[in-house]
Design a protein around this motif. Structure first.
Motif, mmCIF file in Angstrom:
data_model
loop_
_atom_site.group_PDB
_atom_site.id
_atom_site.type_symbol
_atom_site.label_atom_id
_atom_site.label_comp_id
_atom_site.label_asym_id
_atom_site.label_seq_id
_atom_site.Cartn_x
_atom_site.Cartn_y
_atom_site.Cartn_z
ATOM 1 N N LYS A 190 0.848 -1.230 0.048
ATOM 2 C CA LYS A 190 0.020 0.048 0.319
ATOM 3 C C LYS A 190 0.929 1.120 -0.027
ATOM 4 O O LYS A 190 0.489 2.338 -0.724
ATOM 5 N N ASN A 191 1.871 1.246 0.824
ATOM 6 C CA ASN A 191 2.780 2.331 0.843
ATOM 7 C C ASN A 191 3.635 2.688 -0.481
ATOM 8 O O ASN A 191 3.850 3.661 -0.771
ATOM 9 N N LEU A 192 3.815 1.469 -1.190
ATOM 10 C CA LEU A 192 4.696 1.473 -2.333
ATOM 11 C C LEU A 192 3.592 2.066 -3.321
ATOM 12 O O LEU A 192 4.209 2.873 -4.152
ATOM 13 N N ILE A 193 2.562 1.510 -3.479
ATOM 14 C CA ILE A 193 1.647 2.267 -4.491
ATOM 15 C C ILE A 193 1.244 3.970 -4.156
ATOM 16 O O ILE A 193 1.331 4.540 -5.142
ATOM 17 N N ARG A 225 8.634 12.145 3.548
ATOM 18 C CA ARG A 225 7.509 11.285 4.420
ATOM 19 C C ARG A 225 7.026 10.032 4.037
ATOM 20 O O ARG A 225 7.200 9.432 4.592
ATOM 21 N N GLN A 226 6.900 10.076 2.818
ATOM 22 C CA GLN A 226 6.326 8.852 2.225
ATOM 23 C C GLN A 226 7.459 7.630 2.085
ATOM 24 O O GLN A 226 7.261 6.501 2.207
ATOM 25 N N PHE A 227 8.647 8.273 1.684
ATOM 26 C CA PHE A 227 9.648 7.277 1.736
ATOM 27 C C PHE A 227 10.017 7.170 3.129
ATOM 28 O O PHE A 227 10.118 5.584 3.155
ATOM 29 N N THR A 228 9.921 7.524 4.072
ATOM 30 C CA THR A 228 10.019 7.172 5.336
ATOM 31 C C THR A 228 8.864 6.167 5.763
ATOM 32 O O THR A 228 9.247 5.216 6.366
ATOM 33 N N ASP A 229 7.848 6.484 5.433
ATOM 34 C CA ASP A 229 6.649 5.680 5.910
ATOM 35 C C ASP A 229 6.786 4.343 5.112
ATOM 36 O O ASP A 229 6.621 3.183 5.719
ATOM 37 N N ARG A 231 16.746 0.740 -1.605
ATOM 38 C CA ARG A 231 16.023 1.992 -0.991
ATOM 39 C C ARG A 231 16.929 2.436 0.329
ATOM 40 O O ARG A 231 16.545 3.126 1.147
ATOM 41 N N LYS A 232 18.299 2.142 0.091
ATOM 42 C CA LYS A 232 19.113 2.570 1.235
ATOM 43 C C LYS A 232 19.352 4.118 1.019
ATOM 44 O O LYS A 232 19.800 4.772 1.964
#
Length: 485
Positions: free
Chosen positions: A212-215, A333-337, A472-473
């Motif tokens: 879901k977060n990736l989408i 923020r989305q990357f962190t989530d 994603r590092k």
């Protein structure tokens, strides 16, 4: 043939007439002109005005009634006979002619004196008027040059500010394009993470928080990229409008420079200049297309238009800066989530994997114990076969006793009881052996399922932890997200 000194129209050349001559007309005084109009002396308007009729007129001679109306050419008379025939003029005529000449000369001299004085005053007035008009025109040209210089300075100042704003807008546009291109990298990473997670197996192919977060991350990155490109397009349109305003300012500035050069040349012209000449009829040609009000309004409108374009550019730059700040914050923020969801999912999968490994270890131990139990049960069953054979052999042998010896005695009873007991023990052991074997099969199946689940979890961990989190590092830093390279 006539003698010299006589004219054909002289009155003494003809026969003496009896009719009298009319008196000479009174000399009329010349009329002094009050306006400065060209005035010609009487008799000097034409070149042939030399006769005595310049100042007076000779009255018409009344002919005798009996004389024919036609004038005949006077006969040629010798001078000696002519004086004897009649007198030329009377003394009275001579006096009147002299007085008339004197009065005419005085009148002409008076009129000439007045005309000379008036001409001097006219020359002075016209010289003064010409100098004043020339000085006024020079002052007007100087004022015009001052106005042109003022508007040139205003146009130059506005043009410099517009050029600076265009450069700033061009910088913001490049930043937007760079930021939009910079988003391609995290967008590609997020898409690859989704593609890799499609390779999960079995029950792990779940629509979890990570997916879901990736989408959401992919949608957010695409939305941010689209917003940046749209704003870049708006900035490009604004830059076209700015260039139009810039061209208007440059044309106006160029025209004013040309006009300033021309007016400076006109301002520096003097009566002794070499480049002056007559251009007849130029004052009748009106080639102007504006008045001072419209002339100033034209430059003022160009400056106002440029100011409006600069205001729109400033608003676009502020919008771009706000968009940079907002989008970079949202992307971070989305990357962190998403990373937190990945870490949480990896922890969950790791915990489940550890539990499965623990269960697998226990299952293997149970399988080992079940195999030992089966082996013991088989050995026990095999061990019970000997006593059963002995007991059955004893019973079979005792069946060969003769007659009354076939007694149901205590040994017989014990042998029968022993056979039943051993047989029941064998059945019980065989039943337990089958149960143990079934349990072993169940444990083996459980072991296979656990190994399969462990393989699934290992695959999931490899995808999430090694492949996805390995990509994603790194994430573009904030300066790169806002277009700074």
């Amino acid at each position: 043939m006539e003698f010299l000194g006589t004219t054909q129209t002289a009155s003494y050349c003809g026969p003496k007439k009896c009719c009298g001559l009319t008196s000479l007309p009174a000399v009329q005084a010349p009329v002094i002109q009050e306006c400065y109009q060209p005035y010609y002396l009487p008799g000097y308007r034409y070149l042939n005005s030399w006769r005595p009729s310049l100042f007076y007129k000779i009255s018409n001679v009344q002919t005798c009634p009996d004389e024919s109306s036609s004038t005949l050419r006077p006969p040629t008379t010798l001078p000696a006979l002519r004086s004897a025939l009649f007198s030329r003029y009377s003394p009275h005529d001579w006096d009147q002619s002299n007085q008339l000449q004197v009065r005419g000369a005085e009148a002409s001299r008076l009129w000439a004196s007045r005309l000379t004085d008036d001409s001097v005053r006219l020359l002075q007035d016209k010289d003064q008027l010409t100098q004043q008009m020339q000085q006024g025109t020079t002052r007007n040209l100087g004022q015009r040059l001052s106005d042109i210089g003022f508007w040139k300075s205003e146009l130059s100042y506005e043009l410099d500010r517009l050029l600076t704003e265009n450069q700033n807008l061009e910088t913001v546009k490049r930043r937007l394009e760079c930021a939009a291109n910079e988003v391609n990298c995290p967008l590609q990473v997020a898409l690859e993470c989704l593609y890799h997670r499609e390779k999960r197996i079995g029950i792990d192919l779940v629509h979890d928080n990570v997916e879901k977060n990736l989408i959401r991350e992919v949608d957010l990155l695409k939305c941010c990229q689209q917003q940046m490109r749209k704003l870049a397009q708006r900035i490009d349109l604004q830059m076209r409008d700015n260039r139009d305003a810039q061209h208007a300012l440059e044309r106006d500035l160029e025209d004013k420079s040309s006009a300033q050069c021309i007016d400076e040349k006109c301002f520096n012209l003097r009566n002794t200049s070499d480049c002056i000449s007559f251009f007849h009829g130029m004052e009748k040609i009106d080639g102007t297309i504006s008045v001072p009000e419209t002339w100033a309004k034209f430059s003022n409108d160009n400056i106002k238009h440029s100011q409006n374009m600069r205001a729109d550019s400033i608003r676009l730059r502020e919008e771009a800066e706000h968009l940079f700040e907002t989008l970079s914050d949202q992307m971070w923020r989305q990357f962190t989530d998403t990373n937190l969801a990945f870490n949480a999912r990896i922890s969950e999968v790791t915990d489940v994997k550890n539990k499965l490994q623990t269960q697998l270890a226990k299952t293997l131990q149970e399988i080992f114990q079940a195999e030992n139990t089966i082996m013991l049960l088989e050995r026990s069953i095999m061990a019970k076969e000997g006593p059963l054979k002995v007991a059955q052999t004893r019973l079979e042998c005792r069946t060969w006793r003769p007659n009354v010896e076939l007694c149901r005695d205590v040994p017989q009873f014990k042998l029968v009881n022993e056979v039943f007991t051993i047989d029941d023990t064998l059945q019980t052991l065989k039943l337990r052996l089958r149960e143990t074997q079934d349990m072993l099969q169940l444990l083996v199946m459980t072991k296979c399922r656990l190994e399969h689940e462990l393989a699934i979890k290992a695959n999931t961990l490899c995808i999430d932890k090694e492949k996805c989190m390995g990509m994603r590092k790194t994430f573009p830093c904030t300066p790169r997200l806002v277009g700074h390279t």
